[in-house]
Design a protein around this motif. Structure first.
Motif, PDB file in Angstrom:
ATOM      1  N   GLY A  15      -9.482   3.834   3.203  1.00  0.00           N
ATOM      2  CA  GLY A  15      -9.434   4.644   4.489  1.00  0.00           C
ATOM      3  C   GLY A  15      -8.152   5.129   4.882  1.00  0.00           C
ATOM      4  O   GLY A  15      -7.963   5.780   5.777  1.00  0.00           O
ATOM      5  N   GLY A  16      -7.017   4.736   4.147  1.00  0.00           N
ATOM      6  CA  GLY A  16      -5.712   4.947   4.510  1.00  0.00           C
ATOM      7  C   GLY A  16      -5.237   6.324   3.872  1.00  0.00           C
ATOM      8  O   GLY A  16      -6.003   6.950   3.233  1.00  0.00           O
ATOM      9  N   SER A  17      -4.095   6.671   4.077  1.00  0.00           N
ATOM     10  CA  SER A  17      -3.502   7.903   3.700  1.00  0.00           C
ATOM     11  C   SER A  17      -2.195   7.856   3.114  1.00  0.00           C
ATOM     12  O   SER A  17      -1.428   6.860   3.068  1.00  0.00           O
ATOM     13  CB  SER A  17      -3.223   9.022   4.863  1.00  0.00           C
ATOM     14  N   LEU A  18      -2.004   8.821   1.931  1.00  0.00           N
ATOM     15  CA  LEU A  18      -0.735   9.056   1.305  1.00  0.00           C
ATOM     16  C   LEU A  18      -0.370  10.375   1.065  1.00  0.00           C
ATOM     17  O   LEU A  18      -1.211  11.137   1.113  1.00  0.00           O
ATOM     18  CB  LEU A  18      -0.620   7.898  -0.047  1.00  0.00           C
ATOM     19  N   ARG A  19       1.040  10.530   0.929  1.00  0.00           N
ATOM     20  CA  ARG A  19       1.317  11.896   0.689  1.00  0.00           C
ATOM     21  C   ARG A  19       2.238  11.899  -0.349  1.00  0.00           C
ATOM     22  O   ARG A  19       3.309  11.394  -0.439  1.00  0.00           O
ATOM     23  CB  ARG A  19       2.141  12.446   2.069  1.00  0.00           C
ATOM     24  N   LEU A  20       1.972  12.593  -1.511  1.00  0.00           N
ATOM     25  CA  LEU A  20       2.604  12.668  -2.593  1.00  0.00           C
ATOM     26  C   LEU A  20       3.326  14.075  -2.634  1.00  0.00           C
ATOM     27  O   LEU A  20       2.898  15.118  -2.146  1.00  0.00           O
ATOM     28  CB  LEU A  20       1.881  12.719  -3.925  1.00  0.00           C
ATOM     29  N   SER A  21       4.630  14.094  -3.141  1.00  0.00           N
ATOM     30  CA  SER A  21       5.378  15.206  -3.072  1.00  0.00           C
ATOM     31  C   SER A  21       5.987  15.427  -4.527  1.00  0.00           C
ATOM     32  O   SER A  21       6.332  14.236  -5.229  1.00  0.00           O
ATOM     33  CB  SER A  21       6.621  15.120  -2.268  1.00  0.00           C
ATOM     34  N   CYS A  22       6.211  16.797  -5.052  1.00  0.00           N
ATOM     35  CA  CYS A  22       6.744  16.895  -6.047  1.00  0.00           C
ATOM     36  C   CYS A  22       7.786  18.300  -6.254  1.00  0.00           C
ATOM     37  O   CYS A  22       7.105  19.164  -5.752  1.00  0.00           O
ATOM     38  CB  CYS A  22       5.643  17.224  -7.243  1.00  0.00           C
ATOM     39  N   VAL A 118      -5.128   1.726  -4.168  1.00  0.00           N
ATOM     40  CA  VAL A 118      -6.080   1.538  -3.068  1.00  0.00           C
ATOM     41  C   VAL A 118      -6.975   0.420  -3.017  1.00  0.00           C
ATOM     42  O   VAL A 118      -7.626   0.203  -4.071  1.00  0.00           O
ATOM     43  CB  VAL A 118      -6.893   2.795  -2.960  1.00  0.00           C
ATOM     44  N   SER A 119      -6.773  -0.645  -2.001  1.00  0.00           N
ATOM     45  CA  SER A 119      -7.557  -1.846  -2.045  1.00  0.00           C
ATOM     46  C   SER A 119      -8.679  -1.750  -1.117  1.00  0.00           C
ATOM     47  O   SER A 119      -8.427  -1.092  -0.128  1.00  0.00           O
ATOM     48  CB  SER A 119      -6.452  -3.014  -1.894  1.00  0.00           C
ATOM     49  N   SER A 120      -9.447  -2.495  -1.387  1.00  0.00           N
ATOM     50  CA  SER A 120     -10.826  -2.431  -0.471  1.00  0.00           C
ATOM     51  C   SER A 120     -10.595  -3.663   0.619  1.00  0.00           C
ATOM     52  O   SER A 120      -9.688  -4.474   0.536  1.00  0.00           O
ATOM     53  CB  SER A 120     -12.261  -2.635  -1.438  1.00  0.00           C
TER      54      SER A 120
END
Length: 120
Positions: A15-22, A118-120
């Motif tokens: 349910g969380g969020s992450l932002r990847l950058s390249c 991502v963990s449940s």
């Protein structure tokens, strides 16, 4: 010499969020399509999202509505905003870019990969 350097991976609960950058750097004439791929343990690498230099996008069906790809052409960066993450999104995520180093020299480049868990 062209490099793609990724950042932003990590661990998050479902349910969380992450932002990847390249960010691309080096001797670059222009960048065509930029994309994010992922590879989970024991599975083949798959295309998650891609964006052309003009801003057209396409997504893996399972991430549509949850992930958003964007790019900043001036900064030579591509971003993957990942929301509503599920354990099935756990993988190593790789940045890929179709880059011209001269008007006539075109190659596909890969980043080193960044882990998303991502963990449940």
């Amino acid at each position: 010499q062209v490099q793609l350097v990724e950042s932003g991976g990590g661990s998050v609960q479902a349910g969380g969020s992450l932002r990847l950058s390249c960010a691309a750097s080096g001797s670059i004439f222009s960048i065509n399509t930029m994309a994010w791929y992922r590879q989970a343990p024991g599975k083949q690498r798959e295309l998650v999202a891609a964006i052309t230099s003009g801003g057209s996008t396409n997504y893996l069906d399972s991430v549509k509505g949850r992930f958003t790809i964007s790019r900043d052409n001036a900064k030579k960066t591509v971003i993957l905003q990942m929301n509503s993450l599920t354990p099935e999104d756990t993988a190593v995520y790789y940045c890929n870019a179709d880059i011209l180093t001269t008007m006539f020299t075109r190659s596909s480049y890969w980043g080193q990969g960044t882990q998303v868990a991502v963990s449940s």
